[in-house]
Design a protein around this motif. Structure first.
Motif, short mmCIF file in Angstrom:
data_model
loop_
_atom_site.label_atom_id
_atom_site.label_comp_id
_atom_site.label_asym_id
_atom_site.label_seq_id
_atom_site.Cartn_x
_atom_site.Cartn_y
_atom_site.Cartn_z
N ARG A 344 1.12 -0.95 0.23
CA ARG A 344 0.19 0.42 -0.13
C ARG A 344 0.67 0.84 0.21
NH1 ARG A 344 -3.25 -1.46 3.55
NH2 ARG A 344 -2.10 -0.51 5.18
N GLU A 345 0.31 2.33 -1.22
CA GLU A 345 0.77 3.74 -0.50
C GLU A 345 -0.04 4.50 -0.17
OE1 GLU A 345 3.81 4.01 -4.09
OE2 GLU A 345 3.27 2.55 -4.78
N GLU A 346 0.31 5.44 0.92
CA GLU A 346 -0.57 6.04 1.21
C GLU A 346 0.31 8.03 0.46
OE1 GLU A 346 -2.00 6.47 4.86
OE2 GLU A 346 -1.92 4.12 4.63
N ARG A 347 0.06 8.77 0.06
CA ARG A 347 0.49 9.93 -0.81
C ARG A 347 -0.49 11.05 -0.54
NH1 ARG A 347 3.04 7.31 -4.34
NH2 ARG A 347 4.68 7.09 -3.06
N PRO A 348 -0.68 12.25 -0.41
CA PRO A 348 0.78 12.73 0.29
C PRO A 348 0.10 12.10 2.01
CG PRO A 348 -0.73 14.70 -0.03
CD PRO A 348 -1.49 13.20 -0.83
N TYR A 349 1.14 12.04 2.77
CA TYR A 349 1.24 11.10 4.38
C TYR A 349 1.33 12.63 5.21
CZ TYR A 349 1.63 8.75 8.71
OH TYR A 349 1.14 7.96 9.70
N VAL A 350 1.13 13.16 6.00
CA VAL A 350 1.09 14.30 6.53
C VAL A 350 2.09 14.09 8.12
CG1 VAL A 350 0.58 17.05 7.46
CG2 VAL A 350 -0.08 16.24 4.72
N HIS A 351 2.80 14.32 8.17
CA HIS A 351 3.06 13.86 9.41
C HIS A 351 4.61 14.82 9.69
CE1 HIS A 351 7.16 11.82 7.84
NE2 HIS A 351 6.60 11.85 6.58
N ALA A 352 5.67 14.86 11.16
CA ALA A 352 5.70 16.30 11.67
C ALA A 352 7.10 15.39 11.59
CB ALA A 352 5.68 16.54 13.43
N VAL A 353 7.82 16.68 11.23
CA VAL A 353 9.22 16.20 10.57
C VAL A 353 9.99 17.02 10.98
CG1 VAL A 353 11.05 15.46 8.42
CG2 VAL A 353 8.70 14.96 8.60
N GLY A 354 11.27 16.69 11.99
CA GLY A 354 12.22 17.42 12.61
C GLY A 354 13.01 18.45 11.38
N HIS A 355 13.26 19.60 11.52
CA HIS A 355 14.49 20.09 10.69
C HIS A 355 15.03 20.97 11.15
CE1 HIS A 355 10.78 19.74 7.69
NE2 HIS A 355 11.54 19.85 6.95
N CYS A 356 16.24 21.14 10.57
CA CYS A 356 17.76 21.91 11.45
C CYS A 356 17.02 23.65 11.55
CB CYS A 356 18.76 21.81 10.46
SG CYS A 356 20.33 23.05 11.31
N TYR A 357 16.94 23.90 12.92
CA TYR A 357 16.54 25.20 13.63
C TYR A 357 17.83 26.41 12.61
CZ TYR A 357 20.10 26.48 16.94
OH TYR A 357 21.50 26.87 17.53
N ARG A 358 18.73 25.55 12.03
CA ARG A 358 19.60 26.52 11.27
C ARG A 358 19.48 26.84 9.64
NH1 ARG A 358 22.51 30.75 13.14
NH2 ARG A 358 22.30 30.68 15.19
N CYS A 359 19.43 25.72 9.40
CA CYS A 359 19.41 25.68 8.28
C CYS A 359 18.15 24.95 7.40
CB CYS A 359 20.72 25.00 7.32
SG CYS A 359 20.86 23.58 7.56
N ASP A 360 17.35 24.36 8.28
CA ASP A 360 16.20 24.43 7.26
C ASP A 360 16.36 22.19 6.49
OD1 ASP A 360 12.98 24.66 8.15
OD2 ASP A 360 13.39 24.58 6.02
#
Ligand SMILES: [Zn+2]
Ligand SMILES: [Zn+2]
Length: 889
Positions: A344-360
């Motif tokens: 199965r493929e679910e797309r778009p699958y919205v979830h929280a992803v960590g990003h760097c606070y400096r360079c994103d």
């Protein structure tokens, strides 16, 4: 009516205040005279603020300008109150940020940091600091900050290097710093680890793919779901919950990896959530913190399939090696699809992803060798308690809750950074496997004496040094006079975005190393946004440079505007018009002072108010209002409500002092006897001088420039803060003069409503209570002048109502004969036609708003607009009815 702005120039006071000529001159004088220098142990009460150190890479931005304006206002008031104030300035070496700009500079020269080597890169960092570190100090000085620049610190200067090492070694010896192999937050762009607080979680559109592992014995399969399918290249196992019946039969069996052919065990672990996906999960110990723990419990192999740049490493099957993580994600999925393993493929699958606070960049949970951690369990309890029992108070108080919650959830702090610029970790390794921490650079191993030592290559998280800031800057670990006198510091002012990164850590380390809180009050400011409330960003082209504001309107106006807008610690939609208002405010005070200086005609300044019996009623009113203002400014500054203080002093000076006080005094100043002139002038001088002192913490420059003209002392910077004078409050005078103000205002409103020019003289009769009649008689000439009346008749009897307007003021009636003033029929006709228009508007809007179809179907903004239109029209209807009523029946 004469206005103060129309008066001719007085001596050397031009008619417009020139901030550009004034500000730099006074700032240099203040520095030369050493007003900002603190003397520890002087016998006065200590008051200390340490500045949140701005990054050496940066320039002053609006956020700094706001925080700095708040701090300076607090510090200047305390200095005037006689405290031994220290506002300690400094800058931060800003690990990642600085290394990034230095590397960017190198890139322009075609040099890569590894070619250059560690030592020379650090040299370049220092060169950068020498070149640009001073720039931000100059900018802070342009804002007029009263910091003790002799005590300027830098987070990597000699004393702070020692403080960092002592803190590290002590924590290490207490078992609160340890080295561990854990999953850390890795930024593949900056190639360094980050602490949890440096990772920002953003809702991101990704994909959730469920794929199939076949059981090695061919008896079935297990399906697992993942958002990062490339990590399956490093899977050593599949896990299920021990009490999940669906999988009870397969626990202990193996599945076969489709690319490597390896057999992977199916393990049972409590941490698996049977409700997520299929209930079975793939396990990737090198790329997920939970999976790492599962791996530890079940002795699973750890296979790190990503290198430092998040490219597929040699630990993965050959065909994927060297691919970028996103390319690998697509290719692994494609390969599994071809093998018919994608369920199965679910797309778009919205979830929280960590990003760097400096360079994103997207953060990679990653296993990166051994890293150093601060164990927080023993540190966070006291930090929480300090807030709960009020030893540290948050302003506004609502910030206490998130602070406590953050501490409750805090995990061990990863302090290793894979950078070169910063405090290198003071741990050494010998070839015989020993390691030890040391404050001094060692020459031999503490255990075996071997001299072949190697220092840990990583540097410490920038926040490790800034957490020590409130005491390291005062001389810790030495037992200095500054430290004994000024610790704990008094107030910390900072933006909420570093409440956890910085404030919470200072409280933890202050309590640990100094056995006391680092500060008593934490004043949290909002972010300065653009006029429409959007964050200021270079990319949005909406950044406003505080230096630009200072150049155009002056530092006083810029500070005033920022404080004016900063209500309740909320984010500020920055409005340049308010800065322009600040400039006009400075100019208004300037002109008021000019008038008073001229009226005093060279009289020496007297620190005392003339005796009560000399004071005219308007004087007593003005002195009473000043005391009310002093009380409010004092109270709001004491409780860090800077915006309320700015509003209170502005209201008093602009409206009560200039619009009413000065205007009522003019007849006595220009046409009175010498005694009357002198009395009026000295009251005004006394009130103005006191007002300047109340305003000084917010607008230091114009207040100093004017204060000097009164010859009241050496400098307003070190003048005493106005003390309470409760006896100045005079309720009788306030009520009496208040009645006169209402009369004048009623006539002015009448002129405006009916288009009667200011230059047209009116006759008026007031019918009022006996007390009000006494007041009206006493202030007759002032009222006549301010309202533009040829005569004010205080008769007590109502005149013929025909052809006479009737106004109401404070319960009294004011009659104005209209013959020669208004054509009554024309004016009445105009008002009636307008009233009819407005009533039609009301009917139309009301019927729309009672129509359910309209209300439910029209866009919310349209409905809102209609409602506003109805409100506005209803207000106008009432005003028109009143105006018609005024004209008589
Ligand atoms: Zn980054
Ligand atoms: Zn050794």
């Amino acid at each position: 009516m004469r206005h103060i702005d129309e008066r001719p120039a007085v001596g050397d006071m031009p008619s417009t205040y020139d901030h550009a000529d004034t500000e730099g001159r006074w700032y240099r004088t203040w520095l030369e005279r050493g007003y900002f220098r603190a003397r520890a142990g002087s016998g006065r009460r200590p008051f200390c603020i340490v500045i949140p150190p701005p990054n050496v890479t940066g320039a002053l931005h609006m956020g700094h300008a706001l925080g700095d304006s708040v701090q300076d206002a607090i510090v200047r008031r305390k200095r005037m109150q006689g405290s031994e104030t220290l506002w300690l300035p400094g800058t931060d070496h800003a690990g990642i940020a600085t290394q990034v700009v230095v590397e960017r500079e190198l890139a322009k020269e075609g040099i890569e940091r590894r070619q250059l080597g560690r030592e020379r890169l650090v040299e370049r960092g220092w060169q950068w600091k020498e070149q640009y570190g001073g720039r931000i100090v100059e900018q802070m000085q342009a804002l007029g900050l009263s910091c003790d620049w002799d005590r300027l610190r830098f987070t990597m200067d000699e004393g702070l290097v020692r403080a960092v090492r002592v803190a590290f070694v002590r924590l290490y010896e207490e078992g609160l710093i340890y080295r561990g192999e854990r999953i850390i937050n890795w930024c593949p762009q900056d190639t360094t680890a980050l602490s949890d607080s440096e990772v920002e979680y953003e809702e991101t559109e990704g994909e959730l793919v469920t794929f199939r592992y076949d059981l090695s014995d061919g008896s079935g399969h297990v399906d697992v779901a993942t958002t990062r399918i490339e990590t399956m290249l490093g899977d050593p196992a599949v896990a299920v919950h021990p009490s999940d019946d669906r999988y009870a039969a397969v626990v202990g069996k193996t599945v076969r990896h489709p690319f490597t052919g390896e057999d992977l065990p199916i393990v049972a672990d409590e941490v698996v959530d049977p409700a997520f996906g299929t209930g079975a999960v793939k396990v990737t110990p090198a790329h997920d913190p939970t999976d790492f723990e599962i791996g530890q419990r079940h002795g699973l192999a750890i296979r790190n399939i990503l290198d430092a740049h998040a490219r597929i490493s040699d630990a993965a099957p050959e065909r994927f090696r060297g691919l970028d993580r996103y390319a690998a994600r697509a290719l692994v999925l494609e390969a599994l699809r071809e093998m018919g393993r994608v369920v199965r493929e679910e797309r778009p699958y919205v979830h929280a992803v960590g990003h760097c606070y400096r360079c994103d960049s997207e953060i990679e949970p990653w296993l990166s060798g051994k890293q150093w951690f601060v164990a927080v369990d023993r540190l966070k309890g006291p930090a929480k308690q300090a807030a709960l029992d009020g030893r540290v108070r948050f302003r506004p108080e609502r910030w206490q809750r998130p602070y406590v919650q953050w501490l409750d959830n805090l995990r061990d702090w990863n302090i290793s950074r894979q950078l070169w610029w910063g405090h290198q970790i003071p741990v050494w390794y010998c070839p015989n496997g020993h390691l030890f921490a040391s404050v001094e650079d060692p020459t031999s191993c503490q255990e075996c004496g071997d001299t072949d030592l190697e220092q840990d290559p990583d540097v410490l998280d920038t926040w490790f040094s800034s957490q020590l800031w409130p005491f390291s800057t005062l001389g810790w670990p030495e037992d200095t006079e500054d430290l004994r006198f000024y610790y704990p510091t008094s107030v910390l002012v900072t933006g909420y975005e570093i409440l956890y990164l910085w404030v919470a850590r200072m409280i933890m380390s202050g309590l640990h190393f100094m056995e006391d809180v680092p500060f008593r009050d934490v004043v949290i400011t909002g972010l300065v946004r653009d006029r429409r409330g959007r964050p200021m960003h270079k990319s949005s082209g909406n950044v406003i440079d505080p230096l630009d504001m200072i150049g155009r309107y002056g530092a006083d106006a810029t500070r005033f505007a920022l404080l004016w807008m900063a209500t309740g610690g909320q984010d500020i939609p920055f409005n340049e018009d308010v800065v322009e208002s600040g400039r006009r405010f400075a100019n208004k005070i300037w002109n008021a002072a000019r008038l008073v200086v001229q009226a005093r005609d060279g009289d020496a300044f007297e620190a005392a108010l003339p005796a009560d019996d000399v004071l005219a009623l308007p004087d007593r009113w003005l002195v009473s209002r000043l005391e009310a203002c002093r009380d409010e400014v004092d109270r709001t500054l004491e409780t860090f409500q800077l915006s309320e203080a700015a509003h209170a002093i502005h209201r008093f000076i602009w409206s009560e002092l200039c619009d009413w006080g000065l205007e009522t005094a003019k007849p006595r100043l220009y046409d009175g006897s010498p005694e009357e002139r002198r009395a009026a002038a000295s009251v005004l001088a006394w009130v103005l001088e006191r007002s300047l002192r109340l305003l000084h913490p917010i607008m230091p420059f114009v207040t100093e420039e004017l204060w000097q003209r009164f010859g009241a002392g050496e400098s307003i910077v070190v003048a005493p803060w106005p003390e309470p004078r409760p006896g100045d409050r005079d309720e009788r005078a306030e009520a009496d003069f208040g009645f006169a103000m209402e009369l004048v205002t009623a006539v002015r409103r009448f002129r405006k409503a009916h288009g009667v020019r200011d230059s047209m003289s009116l006759r008026a009769r007031v019918v009022a209570s006996p007390a009000q009649r006494v007041t009206a008689k006493a202030l007759r000439s002032e009222i006549e002048r301010l309202a533009g009346l040829s005569t004010l008749d205080v008769a007590g009897e109502a005149p013929e109502s025909v052809g006479t307007a009737r106004l109401v003021a404070d319960g009294a009636a004011v009659f104005i004969p209209l013959a020669g003033v208004l054509d009554l029929d024309v004016e009445r006709g105009r008002l009636e036609r307008r009233l009819a228009d407005v009533e039609r508007l009301i009917t139309r809007a009301a019927s729309k708003l009672t129509n359910d179809d309209f209300v439910s179907k029209a866009p919310a903004a349209v409905v809102e607009q209609e409602r506003a239109r109805l409100d506005e029209a209803t207000r106008e209807q009432a005003a028109l009815a009143e105006q018609l009523g005024e004209l008589g029946t």
